[in-house]
Motif scaffolding. Sequence first.
Motif, PDB file in Angstrom:
ATOM      1  N   ASP A   1       0.501   4.225   0.794  1.00 14.72           N
ATOM      2  CA  ASP A   1       0.332   5.143   1.926  1.00 14.72           C
ATOM      3  C   ASP A   1       0.592   4.470   3.268  1.00 14.72           C
TER       4      ASP A   1
ATOM      5  N   CYS B   1      -5.470  10.693  11.429  1.00 16.00           N
ATOM      6  CA  CYS B   1      -4.024  10.600  11.518  1.00 16.00           C
ATOM      7  C   CYS B   1      -3.478  11.705  12.422  1.00 16.00           C
TER       8      CYS B   1
ATOM      9  N   ASP C   1       0.857  -1.181   0.000  1.00 15.44           N
ATOM     10  CA  ASP C   1       0.000   0.000   0.000  1.00 15.44           C
ATOM     11  C   ASP C   1       0.898   1.237   0.000  1.00 15.44           C
TER      12      ASP C   1
ATOM     13  N   GLY D   1       3.316   6.166   5.766  1.00 11.26           N
ATOM     14  CA  GLY D   1       2.778   7.398   6.350  1.00 11.26           C
ATOM     15  C   GLY D   1       1.706   7.113   7.386  1.00 11.26           C
ATOM     16  N   ALA D   2       0.893   6.085   7.151  1.00 11.02           N
ATOM     17  CA  ALA D   2      -0.134   5.724   8.127  1.00 11.02           C
ATOM     18  C   ALA D   2       0.486   5.142   9.396  1.00 11.02           C
TER      19      ALA D   2
END
Length: 391
Positions: free
Chosen positions: A271, A287, A269, A274-275
Motif C-alpha cells: 500500500d 489519506c 509495503d 497509494g499512501a
Amino acid sequence: MKRSGALLLFPLLLSGCDLVVLSPAGDVAVQQRDLLVVSTLLMLLIIVPVMALTVLFAWRYRQSSTTATYTPDWDHSTKLELVIWAAPLLVIICLGALTWLGTHLLDPYRRIDRIEPGQPVTQIHKPLRVDVVALDWKWLFIYPDYGIASVNELAAPVNQPIDFRITSSTVMNSFYIPALAGQIYAMPAMETKLHAVINRPGSYKGFSANYSGAGFSGMHFAFNGLSQEAFDQWVAQTRSAPAALTRDTYLELERPSENEPVRHYASVDPDLFGAILNLCVERGKMCMNEMMSIDAKGGLGLAGVRNTLPLQYDKLARRGAVFGSDPSYVASICTAEEAAAASRAARDADAKYWPLRDLSPLRGAGLLSPGTGSRRADARTPSLGLLRFEL
C-alpha cells in the motif's frame, strides 16, 4: 590555415553532443522523432525558399544592376499573391493534421498499440507495471507485480509494454528517458501516466528535466533494457537484497539527500505507493482520497469540527526543517453517538462559561451595539463551543 583548423575543430566539438533524441531505442520515442523531423522539413519548405529569394532579390535589384527592369508603379500580381499565401497555408494545414494525429496517437496516457512497426500488441504482451516516485533528490521505482523496489535504477525487458504511474513526494519534477519516450511531469498528490516500450537492449540515461533544488544535478538514474532472461536475473538479484521498503524505511528515504547510490529492496509495503500519492505514509493519518470521499458525501458537518484537526502535508516539519508548520493529524471520525456526546459536553461548557444569555448581538465588524436581541445556544445544533446569534 586558421580556417582549416577551425573546420577540423568543429567536428570535435560536435562529438560531445548526445544524439539519442534523434536515434532512440523505444518505438514511442521513434515516432516522436519522426514527428519532429517531418515538421521541420515542412517548415523548411517555406524557410529555405524565402532565404534563397532574399539573397537573389538583393543581388538582382542592387543599385548597380543594369539588367533588372525598373517598374516603380508596380503594386500587384495575382499569381505572386497566390504563391505567397497558398504555400504557407498548405504547410499550416499539414502541420495541423500531424499535430492532431500525434497528440492523440502519442498521448502518454494512451496504451501503446504496437511493439514496433509491423508488430501490434497482443494478449501475450503483458505490460510491466512500474510505480515511479520523484524524491529529493533521487528516484524510487516500485514493481508492484514483483513486490520489489530500487533507487536510481530502472530495468525492463525489451519488446514488452511498460505502464508507468508517476508521482512526487515534494515539488514538481519531470520524468524523462530520452531513448524511451517523452518527458512527463511528476507532481505531489497527483498521478501521471506514461506508456512506452524499449526495443533494443542497452543502458540508457534517465533524469529529471525540471529544476527542483540543490541536488537537481545529481538526480539521474540508469534505465536498463534487458532480455527476458537478464531481467529475470535482475529481479532475482533484487529479491536477495537485505533491505525491505516499509513505511518507516520510506520516511527515512524521503529525507533530502544528494548523489544517492543504487540500492535495492527485496520487499515493498503493497500500500506504499497509494499512501505516497495520498500524503498519508505515516500511520494513523487520514489519506487525501478519504478526505475527498467525505467531502463528496457532504462533509462531516458542524459535529466534525471537534473531531477533525487541520489536514495538511507536514513533510517540512517531519524532516526537521526550521520553516513550515508543525505536524498535524486527523484525530478521528466519530460515530453519531460520540458526536452527540461531544455536543452535550459542549453545551454544558457553554452553560458554565456563558451564564448570561441576554446580551446585545454582534454586528458589522464585531462591534457591540445596543439592541434587544439575545444570544443563546441552539439545542438542536451541536455547538462545539460555538454560539449562534439571533435577532
